[in-house]
Design a protein around this motif. Structure first.
Motif, PDB file in Angstrom:
ATOM      1  N   ILE A   1     119.231 -30.171 122.906  1.00  0.00           N
ATOM      2  CA  ILE A   1     119.060 -30.015 121.460  1.00  0.00           C
ATOM      3  C   ILE A   1     120.087 -30.866 120.692  1.00  0.00           C
ATOM      4  O   ILE A   1     119.770 -31.486 119.681  1.00  0.00           O
ATOM      5  CB  ILE A   1     119.159 -28.531 121.061  1.00  0.00           C
ATOM      6  N   LYS A   2     121.321 -30.897 121.187  1.00  0.00           N
ATOM      7  CA  LYS A   2     122.382 -31.664 120.522  1.00  0.00           C
ATOM      8  C   LYS A   2     122.278 -33.163 120.780  1.00  0.00           C
ATOM      9  O   LYS A   2     122.983 -33.949 120.166  1.00  0.00           O
ATOM     10  CB  LYS A   2     123.758 -31.179 120.989  1.00  0.00           C
ATOM     11  N   GLY A   3     121.408 -33.547 121.715  1.00  0.00           N
ATOM     12  CA  GLY A   3     121.258 -34.965 122.038  1.00  0.00           C
ATOM     13  C   GLY A   3     122.224 -35.463 123.087  1.00  0.00           C
ATOM     14  O   GLY A   3     122.270 -36.652 123.394  1.00  0.00           O
ATOM     15  N   LYS A   4     123.007 -34.555 123.657  1.00  0.00           N
ATOM     16  CA  LYS A   4     123.932 -34.940 124.728  1.00  0.00           C
ATOM     17  C   LYS A   4     123.138 -35.340 125.975  1.00  0.00           C
ATOM     18  O   LYS A   4     123.522 -36.252 126.702  1.00  0.00           O
ATOM     19  CB  LYS A   4     124.876 -33.769 125.033  1.00  0.00           C
ATOM     20  N   LEU A   5     122.031 -34.640 126.207  1.00  0.00           N
ATOM     21  CA  LEU A   5     121.055 -35.020 127.236  1.00  0.00           C
ATOM     22  C   LEU A   5     119.810 -35.494 126.505  1.00  0.00           C
ATOM     23  O   LEU A   5     119.298 -34.799 125.634  1.00  0.00           O
ATOM     24  CB  LEU A   5     120.709 -33.827 128.142  1.00  0.00           C
TER      25      LEU A   5
END
Length: 121
Positions: free
Chosen positions: A24-28
């Motif tokens: 969700i955070k864009g880390k993955l």
């Protein structure tokens, strides 16, 4: 690097939520490869069987897909990611509401505080 886990919830669920949060955070990002089961177990300081359960849960949620001989990858289906984002938003909001209501605050009081904080990080 081991993780400090909450004692009141199963570790595998905490790891599932952590990975969902990273997506969700864009880390993955969509299409990213996850660490192997053994690597993730070592990184997080948990049993290999726990990580296998985490990966199975993620696959059942359709957030990941496992390609035999290649590994486990984050889905590229934006619809699935959007659905998981909405589910997590609802879950976090409900946990917050339940927690704050336990102190005797009303929903109107909660909304009033949230409105006053909007944009005022």
């Amino acid at each position: 690097m081991t993780i400090d886990f909450a004692k009141d919830r199963p570790i595998y669920l905490q790891l599932v939520e952590s990975i969902c949060g990273d997506v969700i955070k864009g880390k993955l990002k969509p299409g990213d490869k996850l660490a192997s089961v053994r690597e993730f177990a070592l990184e997080s300081g948990v049993n290999v069987n726990t990580v296998q359960r985490v990966y199975k849960e993620l696959e059942m949620m359709e957030l990941t897909e496992t390609k035999r001989g290649q590994g486990t990858f984050i889905t590229t289906d934006d619809g699935v990611i959007h659905t998981i984002r909405e589910q997590m938003k609802e879950q976090v909001a409900m946990q917050f509401i339940t927690s704050i209501e336990s102190f005797g605050f009303t929903l109107d009081e909660i909304i009033e505080v949230l409105k006053s904080k909007k944009g005022g990080n």
